[in-house]
Design an enzyme around this catalytic site. Structure first.
Site, short mmCIF file in Angstrom:
data_model
loop_
_atom_site.label_atom_id
_atom_site.label_comp_id
_atom_site.label_asym_id
_atom_site.label_seq_id
_atom_site.Cartn_x
_atom_site.Cartn_y
_atom_site.Cartn_z
CG HIS A 18 17.16 1.94 1.55
ND1 HIS A 18 16.49 1.20 0.04
CD2 HIS A 18 16.04 1.42 2.94
CE1 HIS A 18 15.96 -0.06 0.93
NE2 HIS A 18 15.39 0.65 1.77
CG ASN A 89 9.65 4.39 10.00
OD1 ASN A 89 8.57 4.33 9.50
ND2 ASN A 89 11.24 4.65 10.22
CG ASP A 129 17.81 1.96 -2.91
OD1 ASP A 129 16.10 1.67 -2.77
OD2 ASP A 129 17.92 2.31 -1.75
CB ALA A 356 22.94 0.81 19.90
CG HIS A 373 14.47 -5.93 12.38
ND1 HIS A 373 15.67 -5.71 12.22
CD2 HIS A 373 13.85 -5.41 10.61
CE1 HIS A 373 16.38 -5.20 11.80
NE2 HIS A 373 15.45 -4.30 11.02
CG ASN A 377 21.39 -2.36 6.24
OD1 ASN A 377 22.19 -3.16 5.38
ND2 ASN A 377 20.69 -1.88 6.36
CB SER A 378 20.15 -6.20 11.80
OG SER A 378 20.03 -4.65 11.67
CD GLU A 381 24.43 -3.79 10.68
OE1 GLU A 381 25.14 -2.92 9.91
OE2 GLU A 381 24.51 -3.59 11.96
CB ALA A 396 9.84 -5.59 4.33
CD GLN A 398 11.82 -7.15 8.25
OE1 GLN A 398 11.28 -7.60 9.69
NE2 GLN A 398 12.22 -6.02 8.22
#
EC number: 2.4.1.-
Length: 484
Positions: A18, A89, A129, A356, A373, A377-378, A381, A396, A398
């Site tokens: 976020h 986490n 948010d 990374a 996943h 964001n991923s 990108e 979530a 996904q």
């Protein structure tokens, strides 16, 4: 231009997934002449300070800064240092979701501080948010427009909305029975398990009700996407769900140059130059990149299956293993790797343990596919980098994003995940191997690659002057100017 400078406050939920897009958004608006202020807590401020300072060095005339809000964890009944999702986490206890809920509800402690800061600074807008539903009331009280940031696609938001309105999962035999989500453009088939439907009677379900109500009374929504990517769903969202929505992404493209792309999150667990040098030695399009986001820790049994699947595929790979520090060791002693794995794959594979520089890696010409996943964001990108993807949704929203990639955009290969990762079903090495082979060199790989490349070009065009996202930023800023 005699207009008063626009000042926007950005208030991200305290989790990397976020904070990073809202940092990108703050930089984007600073580049467009606004003053940007990020609001966060002391520990999270340390994460944001470095990329902000680097940005200011490169852009000394632009205005961007941080306002720290106090968040006394222990006083709020939380463990010391519990200021973001990273802490939760790494919390090795069975009640980590209870801790997350307590953390989520404790954020309201910052309401009074937020109101005082808004009262003092009189900003043009507050971008908060979705996890801060109470921010709408705070902004409204002082007459400042509150924008909601969900951090996902219009497609996923439309799916969630129609699931809530039509409740199709109530009309099928079981939670694993597929159904079409009614009322959406295209036939989107999903199951209740995949849709991750929240029980409205639980504390979390009641919280989501607050989120929806605060969105309804907010000024509008800023979406990290671009219109051309999901135009039918962007139109649907504007017509039926949100009063106003501006598509201003991909936000990751607001980062320019190697240093800025590499410095978006935590310090990488690999030297960026070493990583790029390794990629430079590979044939274009020959490397598959695997990463499952900052919030996903997979069990050792699943990591072992991934390792065997990768080795069996014969592809070059970069694999990011994001497990808790006490679970991931180094070298050949790790019980989540087959014996001798790294030695056998020396030169062919690179394992990054931890964080990374993802955007930097995805943008490299050697990358030919991305195993993801399907966190937004991923996903975005990967789209911005023009890459086909192997989809492995875990939680979530996904599974919705997976449907966008595989069924709508047709640039994704499904690894075979059918339910949330927390249910414990493993993806086999054979499934991993098959999907990796297919995304790089399967029968439809070239067709998929061309479509992905075209979407990547469209993403870049959207943020350039005259592009749809560039224009939506203009429209939004004009609207704020018109309120003065």
């Amino acid at each position: 231009m005699n207009r008063e400078q626009i000042h926007i406050l950005f208030f991200p939920f305290m989790a990397h997934g976020h904070m990073i897009p809202l940092l990108d958004m703050a930089k984007l608006f600073a580049r467009r002449g606004a003053k940007s202020t990020l609001l966060t807590t002391p520990i999270n401020a340390k994460i944001l300070e470095k990329p902000i300072e680097a940005f200011k060095v490169q852009n000394p005339d632009l205005e961007i800064g941080i306002k720290i809000l106090n968040f006394p964890c222990v006083e709020l009944g939380l463990p010391e240092g519990c200021e973001n999702r990273d802490f939760i986490n790494s919390y090795q206890k069975s009640d980590s979701f209870d801790l997350f809920l307590k953390f989520l509800f404790s954020t309201k402690y910052m309401k009074q501080q937020l109101e005082s800061f808004i009262e003092t600074t009189k900003p043009s807008a507050l971008v908060a948010d979705m996890f801060f539903p109470w921010a709408t009331e705070s902004a409204e009280k002082i007459g400042v427009p509150r924008l909601v940031f969900h951090g996902t696609s219009s497609f996923a938001l439309c799916c969630s909305y129609n699931m809530r309105i039509h409740k199709p999962h109530k009309k099928v035999a079981s939670s694993s029975t597929p159904f079409v989500i009614p009322g959406l453009p295209g036939d989107i088939v999903i199951t209740e398990d995949q849709a991750n439907v929240t029980n409205e009677e639980t504390p979390f379900g009641k919280f989501w009700k607050e989120v929806r109500e605060s969105e309804t009374s907010s000024f509008g929504v800023l979406v990290n996407s671009f219109y051309e990517l999901e135009s039918s769903y962007a139109d649907f969202y504007r017509s039926f769900v949100a009063k106003k929505a501006w598509h201003i992404g991909p936000l990751s493209l607001s980062n320019r140059g190697i240093a800025e792309k590499a410095g978006r999150g935590k310090k990488a667990n690999i030297d960026e130059q070493e990583c790029l040098k390794w990629l430079d030695s590979k044939t274009p399009g020959s490397v598959v990149y695997l990463s499952f986001g900052s919030g996903t820790g997979l069990p050792n049994e699943q990591l072992l299956e991934i390792a065997f699947g990768l080795e069996g595929s014969g592809q070059n790979f970069i694999w990011v293993v994001s497990k808790n520090e006490n679970q991931v060791g180094t070298g050949e002693n790790e019980d989540w790797l087959p014996k001798g794995f790294e030695e056998r794959n020396k030169g062919k594979g690179l394992i990054i343990r931890g964080w990374a520089p993802q955007v930097l890696i995805l943008d490299h010409k050697a990358i030919g596919g991305f195993v993801t996943h399907c966190g937004w964001n991923s996903t975005l990108e990967g789209i911005a980098a023009g890459l086909p993807m192997v989809t492995w949704p875990m939680g979530a929203e996904q599974f919705y994003n997976e449907k966008l990639l595989t069924k709508v955009l047709r640039i994704g290969v499904n690894v075979g995940a059918t339910e949330l990762v927390k249910k414990g079903k493993l993806i086999s090495r054979a499934q991993v191997e098959k999907a990796v082979r297919e995304v790089i060199g399967g029968e439809k790989a070239e067709e998929r690659r061309l479509r992905a490349k075209e979407l990547g070009e469209m993403a870049k065009a959207a943020v350039e002057e005259g592009g749809s996202s560039y224009n939506d930023v203009n429209k939004f800023m004009e609207e704020l100017n018109g309120r003065k």
